[in-house]
Write an enzyme that holds these catalytic residues in place. Structure first.
Site, PDB file in Angstrom:
ATOM      1  N   ARG A 190       0.845  -1.201   0.000  1.00 58.96           N
ATOM      2  CA  ARG A 190       0.000   0.000   0.000  1.00 58.96           C
ATOM      3  C   ARG A 190       0.880   1.250   0.000  1.00 58.96           C
ATOM      4  O   ARG A 190       0.547   2.247  -0.655  1.00 58.96           O
ATOM      5  CB  ARG A 190      -0.942   0.006   1.204  1.00 58.96           C
ATOM      6  CG  ARG A 190      -2.026  -1.056   1.139  1.00 58.96           C
ATOM      7  CD  ARG A 190      -3.008  -0.933   2.291  1.00 58.96           C
ATOM      8  NE  ARG A 190      -3.806   0.278   2.204  1.00 58.96           N
ATOM      9  CZ  ARG A 190      -4.570   0.745   3.184  1.00 58.96           C
ATOM     10  NH1 ARG A 190      -4.627   0.101   4.354  1.00 58.96           N
ATOM     11  NH2 ARG A 190      -5.275   1.842   3.033  1.00 58.96           N
ATOM     12  N   CYS A 248      -1.077   5.834   9.253  1.00 55.83           N
ATOM     13  CA  CYS A 248      -1.426   4.523   8.692  1.00 55.83           C
ATOM     14  C   CYS A 248      -2.563   4.748   7.711  1.00 55.83           C
ATOM     15  O   CYS A 248      -2.554   5.713   6.964  1.00 55.83           O
ATOM     16  CB  CYS A 248      -1.801   3.549   9.805  1.00 55.83           C
ATOM     17  SG  CYS A 248      -3.136   4.140  10.874  1.00 55.83           S
TER      18      CYS A 248
END
Length: 293
Positions: A190, A248
């Site tokens: 990611r 995050c």
């Protein structure tokens, strides 16, 4: 630091900084039988998965109260990301319903991944509670009996005082990526932008360093020893006394990273909006690939 709270190791903050943020299952069992047993909060949760309440009802630590991450440990999704910080009054009310008191220790646990428990730990610490720990390894590490009895705890008295731990906003995170160290706690794919299953676009904040949360723990799901975590973060560029920011996807696994930094003796600053907020703004730059850029 833009959008942050000043943090000084004085007064109650110094006391909080000196406490170990995790506790073993054996220590939990011992404290549960002692004169000042902790309040247990069950925060089982899965990203995109079913609600953790049924698992809680099937068996939990005796006396533990279920707390829902999506509705009680976060505000409504919106411009602040998928899991923005909850309204302090609403958060305080949820904690009081769970029996949380200002003068009584709290132990939080989840199903073993550690993200949700760390989110509860971080929020309570941010809100000023001085004695909060995460059950290391979560429910799988528990060696005592489980209960199906749903407790009705006495109303607690905890009232949040936000700001005991620092936060940073999007501008502050961008600045930290250039002047300090900004860690991206998501999976490496990611970070690189190879895949993005949730947010508008893949990639990372320019200048951020990839630091997947999964590398904070061993195969048993327990945090690595302090020395190994210090080595890990040192290799990523963390220095004692330096500024380290963490983000995050939506501020959940980032709390796990802040906790790991604390075990290592370092102070982490959380960007609560994280990638879900950053990537939603089309005017924010996006970097891709394995390098910070």
């Amino acid at each position: 630091m833009s959008g942050g709270y000043p943090y000084a190791r004085t007064g109650h903050c110094a006391k909080m900084a000196s406490m170990k943020p995790i506790i073993t299952a054996s220590a939990c069992l011992s404290e549960s039988a002692g004169p000042r047993p902790p309040v247990f909060l069950d925060v089982r949760w899965q990203l995109g998965g079913p609600n953790g309440r049924p698992d809680y009802e099937a068996g939990h630590l005796p006396g533990a109260v279920f707390v829902d991450l999506d509705t009680e440990l976060a505000g409504p999704p919106g411009s602040g990301g998928r899991h923005p910080l909850p309204d302090p009054e609403a958060f305080g009310a949820a904690m009081r319903r769970a029996g949380v008191r200002a003068d009584r220790p709290v132990v939080v646990y989840d199903g073993g991944q550690g993200w949700a428990a760390a989110r509860a730990w971080w929020l309570l610490r941010w809100a000023g509670h001085e004695d909060v720990r995460v059950l290391d390894g979560g429910l799988p590490a528990w060696t005592g009996e489980l209960s199906k009895e749903i407790p009705a705890p006495q109303e607690g008295d905890f009232r949040p005082r936000p700001g005991a731990l620092p936060v940073v906003d999007a501008d502050g995170a961008a600045a930290l990526a250039r002047t300090g160290l900004l860690l991206d706690a998501r999976a490496a794919e990611r970070y690189r932008g190879d895949v993005e299953p949730i947010d508008r676009v893949g990639g990372h904040i320019p200048g951020a360093v990839s630091a997947p949360t999964g590398e904070n723990v061993g195969a048993d799901g327990r945090y690595l020893p302090a020395e190994r975590l210090a080595e890990r973060f040192g290799a990523l560029g963390a220095r004692d006394g330096g500024e380290v920011g963490v983000y995050c996807g939506s501020g959940v696994s980032g709390a796990h990273q802040v906790l790991a930094l604390e075990i290592a003796g370092l102070r982490g600053v959380l960007y609560p909006g994280s990638w879900s907020e950053w990537s939603a703004d089309e005017h924010r730059p996006v970097a891709t690939g394995p390098d910070p850029q």
